[in-house]
Design a protein around this motif. Sequence first.
Motif, PDB file in Angstrom:
ATOM      1  N   TYR A  77       0.857  -1.200   0.000  1.00 49.39           N
ATOM      2  CA  TYR A  77       0.000   0.000   0.000  1.00 49.39           C
ATOM      3  C   TYR A  77       0.892   1.249   0.000  1.00 49.39           C
ATOM      4  CZ  TYR A  77      -2.877  -3.920   1.200  1.00 49.39           C
ATOM      5  OH  TYR A  77      -3.454  -5.167   1.172  1.00 49.39           O
ATOM      6  N   PHE A  78       0.770   2.099   1.053  1.00 47.60           N
ATOM      7  CA  PHE A  78       1.797   3.120   1.223  1.00 47.60           C
ATOM      8  C   PHE A  78       2.493   2.831   2.540  1.00 47.60           C
ATOM      9  CE2 PHE A  78      -0.675   5.775  -1.833  1.00 47.60           C
ATOM     10  CZ  PHE A  78       0.348   5.855  -2.776  1.00 47.60           C
ATOM     11  N   ALA A  79       3.788   2.540   2.476  1.00 45.60           N
ATOM     12  CA  ALA A  79       4.531   2.241   3.698  1.00 45.60           C
ATOM     13  C   ALA A  79       4.628   3.522   4.524  1.00 45.60           C
ATOM     14  CB  ALA A  79       5.921   1.735   3.335  1.00 45.60           C
ATOM     15  N   ASP A 136      -9.344  12.778  10.579  1.00 48.47           N
ATOM     16  CA  ASP A 136      -8.694  11.499  10.884  1.00 48.47           C
ATOM     17  C   ASP A 136      -7.977  10.935   9.655  1.00 48.47           C
ATOM     18  OD1 ASP A 136     -11.058  10.889   9.546  1.00 48.47           O
ATOM     19  OD2 ASP A 136     -11.838   9.526  11.083  1.00 48.47           O
ATOM     20  N   THR A 137      -8.669  10.873   8.538  1.00 50.99           N
ATOM     21  CA  THR A 137      -8.101  10.224   7.350  1.00 50.99           C
ATOM     22  C   THR A 137      -8.405  11.047   6.100  1.00 50.99           C
ATOM     23  OG1 THR A 137     -10.156   9.047   6.972  1.00 50.99           O
ATOM     24  CG2 THR A 137      -8.498   7.900   8.314  1.00 50.99           C
ATOM     25  N   ALA A 138      -7.747  10.672   5.020  1.00 51.59           N
ATOM     26  CA  ALA A 138      -8.013  11.353   3.748  1.00 51.59           C
ATOM     27  C   ALA A 138      -9.429  11.059   3.262  1.00 51.59           C
ATOM     28  CB  ALA A 138      -7.000  10.926   2.694  1.00 51.59           C
ATOM     29  N   SER A 139      -9.958   9.902   3.646  1.00 52.78           N
ATOM     30  CA  SER A 139     -11.341   9.596   3.251  1.00 52.78           C
ATOM     31  C   SER A 139     -12.276  10.651   3.836  1.00 52.78           C
ATOM     32  CB  SER A 139     -11.756   8.211   3.750  1.00 52.78           C
ATOM     33  OG  SER A 139     -10.879   7.239   3.248  1.00 52.78           O
ATOM     34  N   THR A 140     -12.086  10.990   5.096  1.00 53.02           N
ATOM     35  CA  THR A 140     -12.928  12.009   5.734  1.00 53.02           C
ATOM     36  C   THR A 140     -12.630  13.385   5.150  1.00 53.02           C
ATOM     37  OG1 THR A 140     -12.882  10.713   7.759  1.00 53.02           O
ATOM     38  CG2 THR A 140     -13.643  12.981   7.953  1.00 53.02           C
ATOM     39  N   VAL A 208      -2.519  14.096  -6.849  1.00 56.20           N
ATOM     40  CA  VAL A 208      -1.075  14.249  -6.987  1.00 56.20           C
ATOM     41  C   VAL A 208      -0.480  13.056  -6.249  1.00 56.20           C
ATOM     42  CG1 VAL A 208       0.936  15.643  -6.356  1.00 56.20           C
ATOM     43  CG2 VAL A 208      -1.135  16.756  -7.202  1.00 56.20           C
ATOM     44  N   GLY A 209      -0.159  12.007  -7.014  1.00 53.16           N
ATOM     45  CA  GLY A 209       0.338  10.770  -6.406  1.00 53.16           C
ATOM     46  C   GLY A 209      -0.787   9.769  -6.233  1.00 53.16           C
ATOM     47  N   THR A 210      -1.202   9.151  -7.348  1.00 57.88           N
ATOM     48  CA  THR A 210      -2.328   8.212  -7.255  1.00 57.88           C
ATOM     49  C   THR A 210      -1.951   6.975  -6.444  1.00 57.88           C
ATOM     50  OG1 THR A 210      -1.667   7.201  -9.340  1.00 57.88           O
ATOM     51  CG2 THR A 210      -3.370   8.908  -9.459  1.00 57.88           C
ATOM     52  N   THR A 211      -2.981   6.321  -5.933  1.00 50.44           N
ATOM     53  CA  THR A 211      -2.770   5.170  -5.060  1.00 50.44           C
ATOM     54  C   THR A 211      -2.063   4.038  -5.801  1.00 50.44           C
ATOM     55  OG1 THR A 211      -4.794   5.805  -3.959  1.00 50.44           O
ATOM     56  CG2 THR A 211      -3.951   3.611  -3.468  1.00 50.44           C
ATOM     57  N   ALA A 212      -2.431   3.814  -7.048  1.00 50.75           N
ATOM     58  CA  ALA A 212      -1.839   2.682  -7.760  1.00 50.75           C
ATOM     59  C   ALA A 212      -0.401   2.974  -8.181  1.00 50.75           C
ATOM     60  CB  ALA A 212      -2.693   2.328  -8.973  1.00 50.75           C
ATOM     61  N   VAL A 235      -7.809  18.597  -4.474  1.00 48.73           N
ATOM     62  CA  VAL A 235      -6.601  17.853  -4.830  1.00 48.73           C
ATOM     63  C   VAL A 235      -6.272  16.861  -3.726  1.00 48.73           C
ATOM     64  CG1 VAL A 235      -4.124  18.021  -5.284  1.00 48.73           C
ATOM     65  CG2 VAL A 235      -5.678  19.701  -6.279  1.00 48.73           C
ATOM     66  N   ASP A 236      -6.217  15.604  -4.112  1.00 46.46           N
ATOM     67  CA  ASP A 236      -5.856  14.540  -3.184  1.00 46.46           C
ATOM     68  C   ASP A 236      -4.358  14.272  -3.326  1.00 46.46           C
ATOM     69  OD1 ASP A 236      -5.339  12.181  -1.886  1.00 46.46           O
ATOM     70  OD2 ASP A 236      -7.015  11.062  -2.755  1.00 46.46           O
ATOM     71  N   ALA A 237      -3.605  14.780  -2.352  1.00 49.38           N
ATOM     72  CA  ALA A 237      -2.152  14.550  -2.341  1.00 49.38           C
ATOM     73  C   ALA A 237      -1.814  13.777  -1.069  1.00 49.38           C
ATOM     74  CB  ALA A 237      -1.404  15.875  -2.412  1.00 49.38           C
ATOM     75  N   ALA A 238      -2.688  12.827  -0.746  1.00 45.74           N
ATOM     76  CA  ALA A 238      -2.581  12.128   0.546  1.00 45.74           C
ATOM     77  C   ALA A 238      -1.193  11.547   0.755  1.00 45.74           C
ATOM     78  CB  ALA A 238      -3.645  11.035   0.632  1.00 45.74           C
ATOM     79  N   TYR A 239      -0.662  10.913  -0.268  1.00 48.55           N
ATOM     80  CA  TYR A 239       0.682  10.328  -0.147  1.00 48.55           C
ATOM     81  C   TYR A 239       1.769  11.311  -0.597  1.00 48.55           C
ATOM     82  CZ  TYR A 239       4.668   8.039  -2.424  1.00 48.55           C
ATOM     83  OH  TYR A 239       5.917   7.753  -2.902  1.00 48.55           O
ATOM     84  N   VAL A 264      -3.367  16.278   2.460  1.00 50.85           N
ATOM     85  CA  VAL A 264      -2.090  15.556   2.572  1.00 50.85           C
ATOM     86  C   VAL A 264      -2.147  14.772   3.881  1.00 50.85           C
ATOM     87  CG1 VAL A 264       0.421  15.768   2.853  1.00 50.85           C
ATOM     88  CG2 VAL A 264      -0.789  17.373   1.352  1.00 50.85           C
ATOM     89  N   ASN A 265      -1.832  13.488   3.815  1.00 51.66           N
ATOM     90  CA  ASN A 265      -1.844  12.695   5.046  1.00 51.66           C
ATOM     91  C   ASN A 265      -0.478  12.732   5.732  1.00 51.66           C
ATOM     92  OD1 ASN A 265      -4.466  11.891   4.901  1.00 51.66           O
ATOM     93  ND2 ASN A 265      -4.043   9.759   4.367  1.00 51.66           N
ATOM     94  N   ALA A 266      -0.436  13.337   6.914  1.00 46.53           N
ATOM     95  CA  ALA A 266       0.822  13.300   7.675  1.00 46.53           C
ATOM     96  C   ALA A 266       1.117  11.876   8.133  1.00 46.53           C
ATOM     97  CB  ALA A 266       0.737  14.248   8.867  1.00 46.53           C
TER      98      ALA A 266
HETATM   99  C1  LIG Z   1      -4.219   8.992  -2.948  1.00 48.27           C
HETATM  100  C2  LIG Z   1      -4.976   8.512  -1.729  1.00 48.27           C
HETATM  101  N1  LIG Z   1      -6.033   9.196  -1.306  1.00 48.27           N
HETATM  102  C3  LIG Z   1      -6.741   8.821  -0.228  1.00 48.27           C
HETATM  103  C4  LIG Z   1      -6.392   7.701   0.488  1.00 48.27           C
HETATM  104  C5  LIG Z   1      -7.219   7.303   1.675  1.00 48.27           C
HETATM  105  O1  LIG Z   1      -6.477   7.498   2.804  1.00 48.27           O
HETATM  106  P1  LIG Z   1      -7.082   7.248   4.260  1.00 48.27           P
HETATM  107  O2  LIG Z   1      -6.743   5.834   4.599  1.00 48.27           O
HETATM  108  O3  LIG Z   1      -6.370   8.244   5.117  1.00 48.27           O
HETATM  109  O4  LIG Z   1      -8.543   7.464   4.201  1.00 48.27           O
HETATM  110  C6  LIG Z   1      -5.301   6.944   0.085  1.00 48.27           C
HETATM  111  C7  LIG Z   1      -4.908   5.740   0.821  1.00 48.27           C
HETATM  112  O5  LIG Z   1      -3.963   5.083   0.549  1.00 48.27           O
HETATM  113  C8  LIG Z   1      -4.587   7.352  -1.057  1.00 48.27           C
HETATM  114  O6  LIG Z   1      -3.561   6.636  -1.532  1.00 48.27           O
END
Ligand SMILES: Cc1ncc(COP(=O)(O)O)c(C=O)c1O
Length: 437
Positions: A77-79, A136-140, A208-212, A235-239, A264-266
């Motif tokens: 996933y993302f380490a 809490d999370t990028a989903s929220t 910016v930085g897709t999950t896949a 803009v989802d730059a979670a990673y 951005v997820n810290a």
């Molecule tokens: C680009 C991206 N957005 C959102 C998420 C969701 O993150 P979270 O688990 O904090 O909800 C992820 C999770 O890997 C992600 O890669």
Amino acid sequence: MTDLRTDGAAALEWAAGYLERVGELPVLAQVAPGEIRSRLPVTAPDDGEPFQDVLRDLDEILLPGVTHWQHPRYFAYFATSAVEEGILAELLAATLNSVAFLWRTAPAATELEYVVLDWVAELLGLPSGWHGHIEDTASTSTLAAIIAAREATGRDLIVCYEQAHSAADKAARMLGMRLRKVPTDDQFRLDPDALGDLSDAAVIVATVGTTASTAVDPVPAIAEACERSGTWLHVDAAYAGTAMVCPEFRWAFAGVDRADSVVVNAHKWMLTPMDCSLLWTRRPEEFRRAFSVIPEFLRTPDAEDALSLSEYGPVLGRRFRALKLWAVLRCRGRSGLQAHVRSGVELAARFEQWVAAEPGWEVCAPRDFSVVCFRLAGDDDRNRAVLERVNASGEMFISQAVLNGQYVLRLAIGQVSTTEADVRLAWEVLRREARDL
Ligand SMILES: Cc1ncc(COP(=O)(O)O)c(C=O)c1O
């Protein structure tokens, strides 16, 4: 009764010992579903037990069921890493047990949250003056941004693409909003020419930085389309957002200053323990319109009101998450974060070279950051089998993705303790298991 000094010292010793030996444990938990549950009593004890028993059972019962995210060969996933100062700050936050729903219930937690969000915005090159808070999370965070976008535009269509994180799909379903997915280009980025008519679009979720594959969408072109149609840009730059602390990766944030909101997820690449998702907006009043509900019992003088961060998101009770992020930022500094990002990217580049040079293996996507998508020549089943075998070995843990309809393996570097020797070992395990198929 639990004694904070003696039991606390034992817990700290446990934590320090765990981090020293985690590299010797199987990365992926080697248990079957239900196994851990079956080893635990079905009811809580009638009378209190000593804390030492909790620590003992953590070791004996729970630890075999832990997948070790702090392991240097965690590559799935993302380490992520929770570093020492972040771990200690979590202890201190729990000690204070602040519940930051109004400014007056937690002035320090509230104001520190504003300050650390400003600090990180500056570190990542986001515009100054944006309003930031922690979810809490990028989903929220993404859900909140979509709700603000709906409020601001009065529209009910979310536009994204197949490589966007499923948080957008989930938000659409939860909110009863329509979802339109546009095609990607040949590098797995949103194709701005395929956006079509946006006149009824509330929001475009760009990444910016897709999950896949960690692809970076052409944000300037998407921002332009949003500006033309009055559509909110999230803009989802979670990673990958964390990488912007290094000037050499800032190209990936081009156009992000034109977004309406950014996450951005810290807790992904910024060394901060789960959970800590940073959400900025240049339109805080839209968030406030969407989320501020003030019954009598929450009423405070106006000057305090606008500061209460629960007015900018879905939840009321808020943890003192800023403390751990503050601890990490202070103890690592800009240079420490830069070193961490650069080390992950360099190791990923090395791994990518090994794969590219090896007959029978191929790299499957451009690599911009610390994630390599690759596969073994042959069909998806062969690659699935390799993944199962390397993960079952306990020596490493990787995950998978689908690109161009094809199953690919994915090695993500982000653990602070990962060395070149770990990445080399992972490559040896992969080749060994592929040979032994
Ligand atoms: C680009 C991206 N957005 C959102 C998420 C969701 O993150 P979270 O688990 O904090 O909800 C992820 C999770 O890997 C992600 O890669």
